[in-house]
Motif scaffolding. Sequence first.
Motif, PDB file in Angstrom:
ATOM      1  N   ASP A 184      -1.609  -4.072 -14.871  1.00 51.82           N
ATOM      2  CA  ASP A 184      -2.007  -5.373 -14.325  1.00 51.82           C
ATOM      3  C   ASP A 184      -1.486  -5.605 -12.918  1.00 51.82           C
ATOM      4  N   THR A 185      -0.474  -4.832 -12.489  1.00 49.76           N
ATOM      5  CA  THR A 185       0.085  -5.001 -11.142  1.00 49.76           C
ATOM      6  C   THR A 185      -0.279  -3.822 -10.241  1.00 49.76           C
ATOM      7  N   LEU A 186      -1.300  -3.083 -10.636  1.00 50.59           N
ATOM      8  CA  LEU A 186      -1.686  -1.857  -9.930  1.00 50.59           C
ATOM      9  C   LEU A 186      -3.149  -1.940  -9.495  1.00 50.59           C
ATOM     10  N   ARG A 187      -3.418  -1.496  -8.257  1.00 50.06           N
ATOM     11  CA  ARG A 187      -4.795  -1.380  -7.775  1.00 50.06           C
ATOM     12  C   ARG A 187      -4.944  -0.028  -7.079  1.00 50.06           C
ATOM     13  N   VAL A 188      -5.799   0.824  -7.647  1.00 52.67           N
ATOM     14  CA  VAL A 188      -6.094   2.134  -7.052  1.00 52.67           C
ATOM     15  C   VAL A 188      -7.469   2.031  -6.413  1.00 52.67           C
ATOM     16  N   ILE A 189      -7.533   2.155  -5.103  1.00 50.49           N
ATOM     17  CA  ILE A 189      -8.772   1.832  -4.396  1.00 50.49           C
ATOM     18  C   ILE A 189      -9.752   3.003  -4.309  1.00 50.49           C
ATOM     19  N   ASP A 190      -9.295   4.229  -4.567  1.00 45.85           N
ATOM     20  CA  ASP A 190     -10.186   5.378  -4.397  1.00 45.85           C
ATOM     21  C   ASP A 190      -9.846   6.494  -5.390  1.00 45.85           C
ATOM     22  N   PHE A 191      -9.676   6.138  -6.659  1.00 45.10           N
ATOM     23  CA  PHE A 191      -9.204   7.146  -7.620  1.00 45.10           C
ATOM     24  C   PHE A 191     -10.279   8.180  -7.923  1.00 45.10           C
ATOM     25  N   ASP A 192      -9.862   9.432  -7.875  1.00 42.83           N
ATOM     26  CA  ASP A 192     -10.707  10.555  -8.267  1.00 42.83           C
ATOM     27  C   ASP A 192      -9.820  11.516  -9.058  1.00 42.83           C
ATOM     28  N   ARG A 246       0.850  -1.191   0.000  1.00 46.16           N
ATOM     29  CA  ARG A 246       0.000   0.000   0.000  1.00 46.16           C
ATOM     30  C   ARG A 246       0.892   1.251   0.000  1.00 46.16           C
ATOM     31  N   LEU A 247       0.729   2.115  -0.985  1.00 42.60           N
ATOM     32  CA  LEU A 247       1.430   3.398  -1.018  1.00 42.60           C
ATOM     33  C   LEU A 247       0.557   4.427  -0.320  1.00 42.60           C
ATOM     34  N   CYS A 248       1.126   5.095   0.682  1.00 42.78           N
ATOM     35  CA  CYS A 248       0.376   6.062   1.476  1.00 42.78           C
ATOM     36  C   CYS A 248       0.993   7.450   1.356  1.00 42.78           C
ATOM     37  N   THR A 249       0.142   8.447   1.506  1.00 38.41           N
ATOM     38  CA  THR A 249       0.623   9.830   1.409  1.00 38.41           C
ATOM     39  C   THR A 249       1.326  10.287   2.683  1.00 38.41           C
ATOM     40  N   HIS A 250       1.010   9.667   3.822  1.00 39.44           N
ATOM     41  CA  HIS A 250       1.552  10.127   5.102  1.00 39.44           C
ATOM     42  C   HIS A 250       2.313   8.996   5.810  1.00 39.44           C
ATOM     43  N   ALA A 266       3.090  -1.552   3.745  1.00 38.50           N
ATOM     44  CA  ALA A 266       2.871  -0.171   3.316  1.00 38.50           C
ATOM     45  C   ALA A 266       4.206   0.567   3.290  1.00 38.50           C
ATOM     46  N   ILE A 267       4.329   1.518   2.361  1.00 36.36           N
ATOM     47  CA  ILE A 267       5.461   2.457   2.340  1.00 36.36           C
ATOM     48  C   ILE A 267       4.907   3.815   1.926  1.00 36.36           C
ATOM     49  N   SER A 268       5.652   4.865   2.219  1.00 34.94           N
ATOM     50  CA  SER A 268       5.194   6.207   1.858  1.00 34.94           C
ATOM     51  C   SER A 268       5.518   6.494   0.394  1.00 34.94           C
ATOM     52  N   ILE A 269       4.736   7.364  -0.197  1.00 38.25           N
ATOM     53  CA  ILE A 269       4.996   7.766  -1.583  1.00 38.25           C
ATOM     54  C   ILE A 269       6.377   8.408  -1.678  1.00 38.25           C
ATOM     55  N   HIS A 270       6.724   9.172  -0.671  1.00 42.45           N
ATOM     56  CA  HIS A 270       8.033   9.845  -0.672  1.00 42.45           C
ATOM     57  C   HIS A 270       9.170   8.822  -0.707  1.00 42.45           C
ATOM     58  N   LYS A 271       9.077   7.780   0.139  1.00 46.26           N
ATOM     59  CA  LYS A 271      10.132   6.763   0.195  1.00 46.26           C
ATOM     60  C   LYS A 271      10.143   5.874  -1.060  1.00 46.26           C
ATOM     61  N   LEU A 307       7.824  -0.988  -8.522  1.00 47.25           N
ATOM     62  CA  LEU A 307       7.099  -1.948  -7.698  1.00 47.25           C
ATOM     63  C   LEU A 307       6.291  -2.893  -8.570  1.00 47.25           C
ATOM     64  N   ASP A 308       6.325  -4.178  -8.217  1.00 42.97           N
ATOM     65  CA  ASP A 308       5.647  -5.166  -9.051  1.00 42.97           C
ATOM     66  C   ASP A 308       4.311  -5.620  -8.476  1.00 42.97           C
ATOM     67  N   CYS A 309       3.849  -5.028  -7.384  1.00 43.69           N
ATOM     68  CA  CYS A 309       2.537  -5.383  -6.816  1.00 43.69           C
ATOM     69  C   CYS A 309       2.151  -4.252  -5.864  1.00 43.69           C
ATOM     70  N   VAL A 310       1.369  -3.282  -6.334  1.00 43.23           N
ATOM     71  CA  VAL A 310       1.181  -2.056  -5.557  1.00 43.23           C
ATOM     72  C   VAL A 310      -0.298  -1.650  -5.511  1.00 43.23           C
ATOM     73  N   GLU A 311      -0.731  -1.278  -4.312  1.00 45.95           N
ATOM     74  CA  GLU A 311      -2.072  -0.747  -4.074  1.00 45.95           C
ATOM     75  C   GLU A 311      -1.920   0.692  -3.608  1.00 45.95           C
ATOM     76  N   ILE A 312      -2.736   1.579  -4.160  1.00 44.87           N
ATOM     77  CA  ILE A 312      -2.554   3.006  -3.893  1.00 44.87           C
ATOM     78  C   ILE A 312      -3.840   3.622  -3.363  1.00 44.87           C
ATOM     79  N   SER A 313      -3.668   4.422  -2.321  1.00 46.18           N
ATOM     80  CA  SER A 313      -4.761   5.239  -1.794  1.00 46.18           C
ATOM     81  C   SER A 313      -4.381   6.696  -2.008  1.00 46.18           C
ATOM     82  N   LEU A 314      -5.213   7.422  -2.742  1.00 48.65           N
ATOM     83  CA  LEU A 314      -4.897   8.817  -3.086  1.00 48.65           C
ATOM     84  C   LEU A 314      -5.848   9.806  -2.411  1.00 48.65           C
TER      85      LEU A 314
END
Length: 637
Positions: free
Chosen positions: A598-606, A435-439, A560-565, A571-578
């Motif tokens: 195919d290796t990306l999942r965006v759970i709340d894209f706007d 999971r890529l997180c903003t914070h 999880a890791i931060s977007i900054h890091k 990444l070959d298997c990544v879920e993103i919350s934006l």
Amino acid sequence: MEVTEVECTLNKEFLLPNGEVGRREAHKSAKLSLCRASSSAIVLRISQPDNKETAYRLKIGQVQLHKRFLKEGRSTIVLAEPKARLFLSNCPPGHLSSFLRTMMIKLTGSQVSTPQAAAAAGQPRRVPLAPSSLENISPLTEVDVDRAEKVLASKQSTTPQRVPSRSVFAKRKPLSPVGKENPKQPCLRTGSSHSVPGTSIGGGKGAQRSLIQRTMSLTKQQQQVLQLVRSGKSIFLTGGAGTGKSFLLRRIISTLPPESTFVTASTGVAACHIGGVTLHSFAGIGTVPGTPEENVARASRDVPAGKWRRCSYLIIDEVSMVDGEFFDHLEYVARAVRGSKKPFGGIQLILTGDFFQLPPVTAASKKTQFCFDAKSWRRCIQVNVELKEVFRQSDPEFVAMLGEIRQGRCTASTTKRLQATSSQTIESNGVKATRLCTHRDAVSQINASQLEALTSKSCLFTSMDSPPEAASRLNQMCPTPSQLSLKVGAQVMLTKNICMSSGLVNGARGIVTSFDPASGLPTVQFMNGSRKVIGREKWVFGSTGNMLVRCQLPLQLAWAISIHKSQGMSLDCVEISLARVFECGQAYVALSRARSLDTLRVIDFDPSCIHAHSTVAEFYRRAQHELGRPIVQEAFD
């Protein structure tokens, strides 16, 4: 880049029969050339500025190379005839690597049995060599590489491997005994932009074969950029995520003399990726600059002033995160400390980054000022180059989507496609999506709670830091922590390239399946099917005499890791919350980490989370028409 000549500082030691040093010679500047004699023998010619030349015959099995400090532009060549050691230093690492590789391949290939070779072998060895009669050896060709590979293959199938006895004058331990590979000193993996060649030349099949592998070549545009740097131009190298900026930057660094080249980056994580230090650490003016006079006073202290005066080439990676006002402070300090009125005190700048990605961190009350807004930017930067070809992603649809998102646009079709990823199943081999997180607080909470939920026994791995009191500083610079707690079932990510050929690279995802009973080290099952016991790796920051070193497992928890890091990772298997995106370019950085849709999942894209600074867009539009140099026009078409 195949090199047959190198310039360096050279120290010679001529050894007595008992192995003691009989005579020493020191040359601040010398040129080493690979040549051929009339007998077709391969010869090493050494030229000094005083026009004195010497030449030594090279024969397979009688030459040893020591490469422990090759990345610092240093190596040792041990000769059997005459009994001598040649210490090379301050040599561009890439040139030195290529020179030694060429030497090894030519020597190995010279063992092919031909009538000319047989005749040469029968000639008296005491015939003196006249340097003036030698001809420079031809650059490597595919024929040379094929011939060397055939020699090694023939020896491997007909000759049992053996370890040669060490001669009395070779007091230093050879890098790789014949037929064995030293696990502590990995040999060249030519597909890696981090690696450099070097091994003992004595007939070792595995070690020699690793050097013979074909090297990755630069694209036409990358070659043009390298030529610009060699011509002395100060450049800004930019491009979208995955366009090979870091790969090219490492190549550039490898062609510059180590003693006058300083490699820096705007953050500790970015500095780690290129083997450098933070820009603040190099500058010596503190993280909060004072008045111009105060900054000059700070930078005039012995240590920082010595760096500024020795510096001929300054590398700054991730320059998008450098504040424009701070850049002006540095430019003023450079002129003052170096006593030069030239832009940046006459230092050649190589700046890399993408202003469409993460901007400088500034106070809420202060307007964001990019580096290109600095008063001194236009005086200091002579050429802007934008790399266009994307290497991280191969899907044209995804590349096009990222291209528009980078510039702050998001069409209806892109929105629909990214929203459709929310239901994708992207996990495999027990590896869950990162999971890529903003914070950062969200990252810490997710990783801690997931690790605690595992019922298996916890194993703590503590880093070995040198000096020990630098642990807190190394935590800011190194991608792996000083304290790493793991359990069977822990989701982990590699933080360093350890085996490019097996896909075990920085960002590769895996799961801990067991701990080795003998060593206690974790076994990791990776998403691509590879399974490996992960040992400790070393990170080195700074230069000889002022180094910080961390030895630790190249792993981090990866629920999880931060977007900054994540910047710089693939990444070959990544879920993103934006949902909590708060900065321009943040969504683009996150999305561009994925290798494919195919290796990306965006759970709340706007689409409202897609932003780009208008000043950045204007800078790139303006750069298309500035300076009028062909490569700039080509780069910004």
